[in-house]
Design an enzyme around this catalytic site. Structure first.
Site, short mmCIF file in Angstrom:
data_model
loop_
_atom_site.label_atom_id
_atom_site.label_comp_id
_atom_site.label_asym_id
_atom_site.label_seq_id
_atom_site.Cartn_x
_atom_site.Cartn_y
_atom_site.Cartn_z
N LYS A 76 4.84 -10.43 -19.49
CA LYS A 76 4.46 -9.18 -19.86
C LYS A 76 2.88 -8.98 -20.43
CE LYS A 76 6.57 -7.01 -18.21
NZ LYS A 76 7.55 -7.37 -17.29
N ASN A 104 0.17 -0.32 6.30
CA ASN A 104 0.45 -1.12 5.16
C ASN A 104 1.12 -2.25 5.99
OD1 ASN A 104 2.07 -2.07 2.82
ND2 ASN A 104 3.64 -0.69 2.90
N GLY A 105 0.97 -3.37 5.40
CA GLY A 105 1.47 -4.84 5.84
C GLY A 105 0.52 -5.66 6.35
N LYS A 132 2.78 -2.75 -7.38
CA LYS A 132 4.04 -2.84 -7.71
C LYS A 132 4.96 -3.48 -6.76
CE LYS A 132 7.55 -1.12 -10.42
NZ LYS A 132 7.64 -1.98 -11.54
N TRP A 137 -3.61 -1.95 -1.65
CA TRP A 137 -3.48 -3.08 -2.30
C TRP A 137 -3.98 -4.13 -1.22
CZ3 TRP A 137 -1.25 -8.18 -2.18
CH2 TRP A 137 -1.46 -8.91 -3.17
N GLU A 162 9.91 -13.91 -19.85
CA GLU A 162 9.50 -12.55 -19.71
C GLU A 162 8.33 -11.92 -20.65
OE1 GLU A 162 9.93 -10.49 -17.20
OE2 GLU A 162 9.77 -8.53 -18.01
N CYS A 180 0.91 -1.05 0.04
CA CYS A 180 -0.09 0.06 0.16
C CYS A 180 0.75 1.21 -0.12
CB CYS A 180 -0.76 0.13 1.16
SG CYS A 180 -1.80 -1.69 1.45
N HIS A 217 7.70 -32.31 -26.18
CA HIS A 217 7.36 -33.10 -24.95
C HIS A 217 5.98 -32.90 -24.26
CE1 HIS A 217 11.50 -34.77 -25.14
NE2 HIS A 217 11.93 -33.35 -25.41
N ARG A 249 1.49 1.70 -6.02
CA ARG A 249 1.82 0.63 -4.59
C ARG A 249 0.48 -0.11 -4.64
NH1 ARG A 249 6.60 2.03 -2.03
NH2 ARG A 249 5.53 0.56 -0.38
N GLU A 274 0.29 -10.10 -17.95
CA GLU A 274 -0.21 -9.05 -16.66
C GLU A 274 -0.69 -7.47 -17.50
OE1 GLU A 274 4.58 -7.73 -15.83
OE2 GLU A 274 3.15 -7.76 -14.29
O1 M6R Z 1 10.24 -5.41 -6.86
P1 M6R Z 1 10.60 -6.97 -7.18
O2 M6R Z 1 11.80 -6.84 -8.34
O3 M6R Z 1 11.01 -7.46 -6.18
O4 M6R Z 1 9.29 -7.24 -7.85
C1 M6R Z 1 9.38 -8.55 -8.23
C2 M6R Z 1 8.18 -8.86 -9.24
O5 M6R Z 1 6.88 -8.72 -8.42
C3 M6R Z 1 7.86 -8.05 -10.49
O6 M6R Z 1 8.97 -8.29 -11.24
C4 M6R Z 1 6.83 -8.34 -11.03
O7 M6R Z 1 6.83 -9.62 -11.79
C5 M6R Z 1 6.36 -7.27 -12.31
N1 M6R Z 1 5.11 -7.04 -12.05
C6 M6R Z 1 6.62 -8.05 -13.33
O8 M6R Z 1 6.38 -7.06 -14.60
#
Ligand code: M6R
Length: 620
Positions: free
Chosen positions: A492, A103-104, A615, A77, A488, A2, A511, A27, A495
């Site tokens: 992308k 937050n937490g 994030k 969040w 990757e 958050c 396989h 966040r 998400e």
């Molecule tokens: O802040 P971090 O690099 O530890 O975050 C890791 C993942 O949560 C982050 O890379 C996430 O997968 C992204 N949304 C990818 O685009």
């Protein structure tokens, strides 16, 4: 997870808090809320959904009702409790005199809630957070700490278990905010006649560049002219002052229609800035780092721990480090690491990669690794965050603030930083000669320019995404260091466009996954350089033919001059030639464009804030 802001000063706190929430919305954006301490006691407004919903609510009730120069704000969040108006923060105490933002996770909230319920207090939300407001109000209203806001807050904080940043305001003390942090972030911003609190510096960067980082288990009390830092037991403590070197503009969109698009275009600079200062007099240096050459030379294995895109950057590092250093590199998704008893010792280097430096899974993995005697080197983009603080050493990436939830420039900067670590290890262990190190470094230094060239694929990817038609699933294939790029690319697309996508090593296709291939299924193939391991290139050319024979349409990413792939590509995207191991730094870029374009075609215009994501993931 958050975003939290606090303000005490001479100005109205509402607009300041709203601006801060806007900048921290990345966040978490399940709900947002504000509480102000003023002449009418505590007044609050909160709403489920994005910040715009809260602004509508404030317009409805009138901004004047939230007048006051002390205020707290929150963008959420969700962890405990659905994203509803009731579960949004701030939470108010039963007597309406205390407001909190959190937050937490308060891990022992269940017994605390039971205690409150037994005392006849009704809880208004499903959150773990709300208990903190009632407990402070009770402590202030009765018993030993009655009438003493500070002692009441400290007493409650000592009872809480878990990870938390908490801000408290009290109607009887409208000139101060009491805050605390344990394992989640909190910074103080020091202004003139005004003080700020924020989950990160974006909360107050517009108002002051002077900040104070708080240590673990710190309590801070701010008034407009002063701050006081305490331990949870009430004894005096200190923070670490620093000057913020990000400016406001760096945190704004700079003319692009989204932060993510801006951040894609910042990738040449992100990689260049990450490399700066790490090669001099013919040697790779880890100067921000406290692992010496002798220590580096003594490691006999590397463990990489990370999540999401950071994990993919670590997978690329595995290929590079094993090739350059000739020691085994194991890589583990951080959330699995400590639950399967990995074999580590003092000769193990653990590379913990995290953009935010706050990811709870990675943080817990770091703690576990340290507990097993391993040395932890953090690769991190966020100064002063928890993971570097708890690691033995840190190598910062210099990507600047990454606001888009989908990682782009931080990912490329992580790959570059991981390679710096790989070269430093090879140099210390003597597995690469100084001439070889210098040659690889020269290629790394040439990469930012090549990323700039790759940015020229922007229009082509837009056209490709338009001709793809309605996509419901997409596969991504790679071999060697192309495999992490495939993963990757798939992440992308998932998400951003909410489309089913999977990345595979191309050789694994037959396989099982080849059964997924059907007419017109788009498959992205990341082709290894024909100048690398020759059999790898010819094998992937065969793989492309296998999937085309079954009706797939191929989007091929191949380096300039690779003519062998031309007959087998429905769409061919060229990237500059580079050393095979550098390919992730280039081939990822068109896949970022592709995902953003497909996302927009699917109607997801807000690519900076994909649904259900945050994030920084500060809960396990
Ligand atoms: O802040 P971090 O690099 O530890 O975050 C890791 C993942 O949560 C982050 O890379 C996430 O997968 C992204 N949304 C990818 O685009």
């Amino acid at each position: 997870m958050c975003g939290i802001v606090g303000y005490v000063g001479q100005k109205q706190s509402l607009p300041i808090a709203l601006d801060a929430l806007r900048r921290m919305e990345y966040r978490g954006y399940d709900s947002a809320g504000i509480a102000v301490a003023g002449s009418n006691g505590i007044v609050s407004a909160k709403r489920a959904g994005k910040l715009a919903n809260l602004e509508d609510k404030i317009a409805e009730i009138g901004a004047d009702t939230l007048g006051g120069t002390t205020g707290i704000g929150h963008t959420r969040w969700a962890t405990h409790g659905r994203p509803t108006d009731e579960n949004a923060h701030p939470h108010l105490s039963y007597d309406g005199k205390v407001a909190i933002v959190h937050n937490g996770i308060i891990e022992n909230f269940a017994p605390l809630r039971d205690e409150l319920v037994s005392a006849g207090i009704e809880l208004a939300s499903e959150t773990d957070s709300e208990v903190a407001a009632h407990l402070v109000a009770r402590a202030y209203n009765e018993g030993e700490t009655a009438g003493d806001f500070r002692a009441s807050a400290l007493g409650v904080l000592r009872r809480l278990e878990g990870a938390f940043t908490l801000l408290f305001i009290h109607a009887d003390h409208p000139d101060q905010i009491i805050a605390a942090r344990r394992s989640t972030p909190l910074m103080i911003g020091v202004g003139e006649g005004e003080m700020f609190l924020g989950s990160d510096v974006a909360a107050f960067i517009e108002h002051t560049k002077q900040a104070i980082e708080l240590g673990q288990d710190s309590v801070v009390i701010i008034t407009k002219d002063d701050y006081e830092i305490l331990n949870f037991d009430g004894t005096a403590s200190e923070g670490t002052p620093f000057t913020i070197d990000w400016d406001l503009e760096a945190a704004e969109k700079g003319g692009f229609d989204s932060f993510m698009m801006k951040e894609i275009y910042e990738q040449p600079a992100a990689v260049r800035d990450t490399l700066v200062g790490h090669f001099s007099a013919g040697r790779v240096t880890l100067d921000e780092n406290n692992l010496g050459e002798a220590e580096l030379a003594a490691f006999d294995q590397v463990f990489v721990i990370a999540c999401g895109s950071a994990y993919h950057s670590g997978l690329a590092a595995k290929y590079a480090i094993e090739h350059w250093v000739r020691i085994p590199v194991q890589i583990e998704v951080a959330s699995e690491f400590r639950y399967r008893d990995p074999v580590l010792d003092e000769r193990t280097l653990v590379l913990a990669i995290s953009q935010s430096g706050e990811t709870a899974d990675t943080l817990e993995a770091v703690r576990h690794a340290k507990g097993q005697g391993a040395k932890v080197l953090a690769v991190c983009n966020t100064n002063g965050s928890q993971i570097p603080r708890e690691s033995d050493a840190v190598l910062y990436t210099h990507a600047g603030p990454e606001i888009g939830v989908a990682s782009t420039k931080a990912f490329l900067a992580q790959v570059a930083a991981n390679y710096i670590v790989g070269l430093a290890l090879a140099q210390a262990k003597g597995t690469l000669s100084p001439a070889e190190v210098a040659e690889i470094w020269a290629e790394l230094e040439a990469v930012p320019e090549k990323i700039s060239e790759t940015l020229g694929t922007r229009d082509q990817l837009k056209q490709i995404s338009e001709t793809l038609g309605a996509v419901t699933t997409m596969l991504f294939l790679g071999r060697g260091v192309g495999y992490p790029i495939a993963l990757e690319g798939a992440l992308k697309l998932k998400e951003l466009a909410y489309i089913h996508a999977e990345g595979f090593p191309a050789g694994e296709l037959k396989h099982g996954p080849i059964a997924l291939i059907e007419d017109d299924l788009p498959v992205v193939v990341v082709v290894p350089s024909p100048r690398g391991l020759s059999q790898l290139h010819s094998k992937i050319v065969s793989n492309i033919q296998e999937i085309r024979a079954r009706g797939a349409k191929t989007l091929v990413i191949a380096e300039e001059g690779d003519t062998a792939v031309e007959p087998f590509a429905n769409w061919l995207v060229r990237i500059p030639a580079t050393r095979p191991l550098m390919q992730p730094l280039l081939a990822t870029v068109p896949l970022q464009f592709l995902s953003a374009d497909i996302a927009r075609q699917c109607g997801n215009d807000d690519i900076d804030k994909p649904r259900n994501l945050a994030k920084s993931v500060t809960v396990e």
